[in-house]
Design a protein around this motif. Structure first.
Motif, short mmCIF file in Angstrom:
data_model
loop_
_atom_site.label_atom_id
_atom_site.label_comp_id
_atom_site.label_asym_id
_atom_site.label_seq_id
_atom_site.Cartn_x
_atom_site.Cartn_y
_atom_site.Cartn_z
N SER A 56 0.85 -1.19 0.00
CA SER A 56 0.00 0.00 0.00
C SER A 56 0.89 1.24 0.00
N ILE A 57 0.43 2.27 -0.71
CA ILE A 57 1.18 3.52 -0.82
C ILE A 57 0.25 4.66 -0.40
N LYS A 58 0.75 5.55 0.44
CA LYS A 58 -0.08 6.66 0.92
C LYS A 58 0.67 7.99 0.79
N PHE A 59 -0.05 9.00 0.34
CA PHE A 59 0.46 10.37 0.36
C PHE A 59 -0.48 11.21 1.20
N GLN A 60 0.09 11.99 2.12
CA GLN A 60 -0.74 12.76 3.04
C GLN A 60 -0.12 14.14 3.25
N PHE A 61 -0.99 15.17 3.23
CA PHE A 61 -0.56 16.54 3.53
C PHE A 61 -1.24 16.99 4.81
N SER A 62 -0.45 17.53 5.74
CA SER A 62 -0.97 17.91 7.06
C SER A 62 -0.59 19.35 7.39
N ALA A 63 -1.44 19.99 8.20
CA ALA A 63 -1.18 21.35 8.67
C ALA A 63 -1.60 21.46 10.13
N GLN A 64 -0.87 22.28 10.87
CA GLN A 64 -1.16 22.48 12.30
C GLN A 64 -1.01 23.96 12.64
N TYR A 65 -1.91 24.44 13.51
CA TYR A 65 -1.89 25.85 13.92
C TYR A 65 -1.85 25.93 15.44
N GLN A 66 -0.95 26.75 15.95
CA GLN A 66 -0.87 26.95 17.40
C GLN A 66 -1.77 28.11 17.77
N ALA A 67 -2.99 27.78 18.21
CA ALA A 67 -3.96 28.82 18.55
C ALA A 67 -3.50 29.63 19.75
N ASN A 68 -2.91 28.98 20.73
CA ASN A 68 -2.29 29.63 21.89
C ASN A 68 -1.33 28.63 22.51
N GLU A 69 -0.81 28.92 23.67
CA GLU A 69 0.22 28.06 24.24
C GLU A 69 -0.31 26.72 24.73
N TRP A 70 -1.62 26.54 24.77
CA TRP A 70 -2.16 25.29 25.29
C TRP A 70 -3.12 24.57 24.34
N LEU A 71 -3.23 25.04 23.09
CA LEU A 71 -4.15 24.39 22.16
C LEU A 71 -3.58 24.43 20.75
N LEU A 72 -3.45 23.25 20.14
CA LEU A 72 -2.92 23.15 18.79
C LEU A 72 -3.81 22.23 17.94
N PRO A 73 -4.71 22.80 17.14
CA PRO A 73 -5.52 21.98 16.23
C PRO A 73 -4.71 21.59 14.99
N PHE A 74 -5.02 20.44 14.41
CA PHE A 74 -4.33 20.00 13.20
C PHE A 74 -5.30 19.22 12.33
N GLY A 75 -4.92 19.06 11.08
CA GLY A 75 -5.74 18.31 10.15
C GLY A 75 -4.92 17.84 8.97
N SER A 76 -5.42 16.84 8.26
CA SER A 76 -4.70 16.31 7.10
C SER A 76 -5.66 15.68 6.11
N VAL A 77 -5.22 15.64 4.85
CA VAL A 77 -5.95 14.96 3.78
C VAL A 77 -4.93 14.14 3.00
N GLY A 78 -5.41 13.07 2.37
CA GLY A 78 -4.49 12.24 1.64
C GLY A 78 -5.19 11.22 0.78
N VAL A 79 -4.39 10.49 0.03
CA VAL A 79 -4.88 9.39 -0.80
C VAL A 79 -4.03 8.16 -0.50
N VAL A 80 -4.64 6.98 -0.62
CA VAL A 80 -3.93 5.74 -0.37
C VAL A 80 -4.32 4.72 -1.44
N TYR A 81 -3.32 4.01 -1.93
CA TYR A 81 -3.57 2.94 -2.89
C TYR A 81 -3.12 1.62 -2.29
N THR A 82 -3.98 0.61 -2.32
CA THR A 82 -3.66 -0.72 -1.80
C THR A 82 -3.77 -1.73 -2.94
N GLY A 83 -2.71 -2.46 -3.16
CA GLY A 83 -2.70 -3.46 -4.22
C GLY A 83 -3.53 -4.67 -3.85
#
Length: 308
Positions: free
Chosen positions: A209-236
């Motif tokens: 299986s092959i996966k490509f994923q792009f992720s981003a994270q934002y430090q809203a303040n010193e105690w909270l960091l939301p993040f998210g990602s999208v990607g595609v995966v191929y499985t033989g």
């Protein structure tokens, strides 16, 4: 599940708790994970739900769900400025049926046990310098302790085959934002499975299986960091064979989506909660019966990380 939701409220939602703690100093919160520590430990609990939907539904394949509870423990030690060596251990409890393995059999079985450990290496090929991003390399291997057993209450949770994983990622940290793009390859070698649905021993063919994923994270303040990602995966295609009887399981190309939050508990620890969704096509071709449809895999995870 109620205890998990209560814990999430205490450590992730209730703000007074977070403000009483210090800010992380070991970079455990980084999206491009490579902490400034001699060692780190992670404990993760995941609840997975697998929905298999077949357009031409029968009583044997209608509204099929499989469930999995996983506890994963990770310990890694720094061998050099650029390298960590570690091990992952897994405990699983599953409730599943034959449709997951390409057999139109609705009867549900519960099985639990440990999976084979996974030895891994995390290597930083390049540290970030201004706009020149960091590059990381990941490599892991999980051996097999014996044939996989499915379809019976006494079944084990072995992989049934050796697994090799490798990945390369590029990341950039800019003030409150951090980005990561990663390409990974998982190779599943040949193995064996004893299937209680058919009471047969099958040879498991190698697949990848092959996966490509792009992720981003934002430090809203010193105690909270939301993040998210999208990607595609191929499985033989995976071929499971017993003599002239064989099943070919194909999942093809799928999509991956993930969101989550991180919150420090002190200078050397944090908690992380995430939700991921993976959707892909599902097709089984066999000598006896064919199945086709769509799979939706949902996972809710809670992790605790600490550095030494």
């Amino acid at each position: 599940m109620k205890h998990l939701l209560f814990l999430l409220f205490v450590v992730l939602i209730y703000p007074e708790y977070a403000h009483s703690q210090g800010v992380l100093s070991k970079q455990l919160e980084r999206l491009n994970f490579f902490p400034e520590a001699d060692a780190f430990f992670t404990a993760r609990y995941s609840y997975q739900r697998l929905n298999i939907e077949t357009p031409q539904q029968t009583l044997m394949t209608k509204e099929v769900n499989n469930y999995l509870n996983v506890v994963a423990l990770t310990y890694a030690h720094r061998l050099s400025r650029k390298m960590f060596i570690g091990v992952n251990g897994y405990l699983e409890e599953a409730s599943e049926n034959g449709v997951k393995y390409g057999v139109p059999f609705r009867r549900r079985f519960n099985a639990s046990g440990a999976r084979e450990p996974e030895i891994f290496m995390l290597y930083r090929l390049r540290f970030q310098k201004e706009k020149r991003g960091m590059i990381d390399f990941f490599l892991s291997h999980s051996p097999t302790f014996g044939r996989r057993q499915v379809g019976v209450k006494e079944g084990n949770r072995y992989n049934g085959m050796p697994i090799l994983k490798t990945g390369l990622s590029h990341g950039l940290h800019e003030e409150d934002w951090e980005f990561k793009s990663a390409l990974s390859l998982n190779y599943f070698a040949k193995g064996e499975e004893w299937n209680g649905f058919t009471n047969s021993v099958y040879d498991l063919g190698a697949y990848k299986s092959i996966k490509f994923q792009f992720s981003a994270q934002y430090q809203a303040n010193e105690w909270l960091l939301p993040f998210g990602s999208v990607g595609v995966v191929y499985t033989g295609p995976e071929i499971i064979k017993e003599g002239q009887i064989s099943r070919e399981i194909q999942t093809g190309t799928g999509s991956v989506f993930e969101v989550g939050l991180k919150r420090p508990l002190g200078e050397r620890s944090l908690v992380e909660v995430s939700f991921s969704l993976e959707r892909y096509e599902y097709f089984v071709k066999s000598n006896i019966e064919n199945l086709d449809g769509e799979v939706i895999e949902q996972q809710l995870s809670l992790a605790y990380k600490t550095a030494f």
